[in-house]
Every structure is written in C-alpha cells, then in structure tokens.
Design a protein around this motif. Structure first.
Motif, PDB file in Angstrom:
ATOM      1  N   GLU A  63       0.829  -1.210   0.000  1.00 33.15           N
ATOM      2  CA  GLU A  63       0.000   0.000   0.000  1.00 33.15           C
ATOM      3  C   GLU A  63       0.867   1.266   0.000  1.00 33.15           C
ATOM      4  O   GLU A  63       0.587   2.223  -0.719  1.00 33.15           O
ATOM      5  CB  GLU A  63      -0.928   0.012   1.209  1.00 33.15           C
ATOM      6  CG  GLU A  63      -2.039  -1.032   1.164  1.00 33.15           C
ATOM      7  CD  GLU A  63      -1.635  -2.380   1.734  1.00 33.15           C
ATOM      8  OE1 GLU A  63      -2.523  -3.165   2.047  1.00 33.15           O
ATOM      9  OE2 GLU A  63      -0.420  -2.633   1.847  1.00 33.15           O
ATOM     10  N   VAL A  64       1.918   1.259   0.819  1.00 32.49           N
ATOM     11  CA  VAL A  64       2.808   2.421   0.881  1.00 32.49           C
ATOM     12  C   VAL A  64       3.542   2.608  -0.443  1.00 32.49           C
ATOM     13  O   VAL A  64       3.653   3.722  -0.961  1.00 32.49           O
ATOM     14  CB  VAL A  64       3.812   2.272   2.046  1.00 32.49           C
ATOM     15  CG1 VAL A  64       4.864   3.384   1.990  1.00 32.49           C
ATOM     16  CG2 VAL A  64       3.073   2.306   3.376  1.00 32.49           C
ATOM     17  N   GLU A  65       4.031   1.511  -1.015  1.00 35.51           N
ATOM     18  CA  GLU A  65       4.729   1.610  -2.293  1.00 35.51           C
ATOM     19  C   GLU A  65       3.813   2.144  -3.387  1.00 35.51           C
ATOM     20  O   GLU A  65       4.219   2.978  -4.197  1.00 35.51           O
ATOM     21  CB  GLU A  65       5.294   0.240  -2.683  1.00 35.51           C
ATOM     22  CG  GLU A  65       6.462  -0.203  -1.811  1.00 35.51           C
ATOM     23  CD  GLU A  65       7.031  -1.543  -2.235  1.00 35.51           C
ATOM     24  OE1 GLU A  65       6.402  -2.221  -3.090  1.00 35.51           O
ATOM     25  OE2 GLU A  65       8.102  -1.908  -1.715  1.00 35.51           O
ATOM     26  N   ASN A  66       2.561   1.668  -3.409  1.00 35.25           N
ATOM     27  CA  ASN A  66       1.616   2.158  -4.409  1.00 35.25           C
ATOM     28  C   ASN A  66       1.323   3.643  -4.233  1.00 35.25           C
ATOM     29  O   ASN A  66       1.153   4.384  -5.210  1.00 35.25           O
ATOM     30  CB  ASN A  66       0.307   1.362  -4.341  1.00 35.25           C
ATOM     31  CG  ASN A  66       0.461  -0.061  -4.852  1.00 35.25           C
ATOM     32  OD1 ASN A  66       1.357  -0.343  -5.649  1.00 35.25           O
ATOM     33  ND2 ASN A  66      -0.395  -0.970  -4.397  1.00 35.25           N
ATOM     34  N   ALA A  67       1.268   4.100  -2.966  1.00 33.25           N
ATOM     35  CA  ALA A  67       0.994   5.512  -2.696  1.00 33.25           C
ATOM     36  C   ALA A  67       2.140   6.402  -3.158  1.00 33.25           C
ATOM     37  O   ALA A  67       1.941   7.604  -3.373  1.00 33.25           O
ATOM     38  CB  ALA A  67       0.735   5.724  -1.203  1.00 33.25           C
TER      39      ALA A  67
END
Length: 201
Positions: A63-67
């Motif tokens: 999720e953090v990488e996608n953000a």
C-alpha cells in the motif's frame, strides 16, 4: 570531520514501517489534502531540496509503495519490522545512504504536517555550524525530524537489538544541538483515528 558547503548534501530517511495498530488501518495512505499522509511528507522533503529520499517500509508495504508511485524516492523494506523497534528500520535505511551525503535527516512517515521552514531551519544551522546532531525543540520538548551528521551514522549501526533511539540520544547528549522552533507540529504524529480527524487539512 566533514566539510560543509553552503548547501549541504542531505539524505532523508523516512521511517514508514509501522503496523498502524492504533489507527486500525494503513495510516500512511490516508488522504491528506491533495495527496496521502506519506505523500505529503515526501512532497515537503522534495520542496526543501533534499537530494536523496529513502523510505523504509514494513507493515502495509504494498500500500505504501503504491501511494509513492511517481515520487522521487528509494524504497527499501525492513523485513524485521514486527520484531524490531524504530531503530531497526533506521539501520536498514542507513545502508542505502549516499556516500556523498554529509548528514541524514531522520523523518517520520506519519508526520505530514511538518513545515518546510522547520527543515530549512535545521539545514541552515547545520550548514553554518556543522553540529553532529540537530533536533528541533518546541517549549523544551524535542521533536522530529532531526539531523545526524554522517560520521555519527556508524554509532547508530552499532546499537544493540535492545537499544532504542532514546538510548542513543541519551548517550550522545553532549553532541546534541537543539534548534528552537515556533511550531508544535514537530511534536505531532498520527497514531489514532482521533489524531487524524483532529489534524487533517
């Protein structure tokens, strides 16, 4: 001792490996203005001219990488984020710091309200005085982000598994220079839904 130029070369290590237990959901990807919590932190760092930004992920890695798609960051993962304290993530991030970096700005991923002028203030003091450790202080309370000179990075790497950043700062008290700032935002991070509702733009 490092030679400091007018505009020192700084790497930011953003600690973004938490599990968001108290928030109950991935807090770093919550909306914040026109971005997300973690995206706002990165945008602030970029606006201050930081030359390298390393983001250490842990919980909610995907999720953090996608953000952060499209943001100028280096993403690294702390596989031991559940067992280790914040210090374990910092150690992971320090492995990727550029050899030309004169200092590291240790930044919290859940502090989206941090103001660029605070970072500029810290960097200005470092450029002028070359202190080993520079920490922002509001009403005699130390906050984040704080800066660590490159010749002190090895001291962090040598900390034991049971030690914390609080232990490190306690041991290095004589090396700390506090910068008084006029905003309490250096003391704030997001831990609970109530924090988010109170602080979000």
């Amino acid at each position: 001792m490092p030679v400091i130029h007018t505009s020192p070369t700084i790497t930011a290590v953003v600690l973004a490996a938490g599990s968001s237990r108290r928030m109950g959901s991935p807090k770093l990807t919550l909306p914040w203005g026109n971005s997300t919590v973690i995206g706002s932190v990165i945008n602030t760092l970029v606006s201050t001219g930081i030359s390298q930004i390393i983001v250490v992920t842990g919980g909610y890695k995907n999720e953090v990488e996608n953000a952060l798609v499209g943001h100028p960051v280096t993403l690294v993962h702390n596989k031991d984020y559940l067992e280790g304290e914040m210090i374990s993530s910092l150690k992971v991030g320090l492995h990727y710091v550029s050899e030309i970096a004169q200092a590291v700005l240790i930044t919290l991923g859940d502090q989206p309200q941090i103001e660029p002028q605070v970072i500029h203030q810290i960097l200005k003091v470092f450029s002028r005085e070359n202190y080993p450790i520079i920490i922002p202080s509001y009403n005699h309370r130390r906050g984040h982000p704080w800066l660590l000179r490159n010749d002190y990075l090895a001291k962090v790497q040598k900390l034991g598994v049971s030690q914390s950043m609080r232990d490190f700062l306690s041991d290095q008290q004589q090396s700390i220079h506090y910068v008084d700032v006029n905003t309490n935002k250096v003391l704030m991070d997001l831990d609970t839904p109530e924090d988010y509702q109170r602080l979000k733009p």
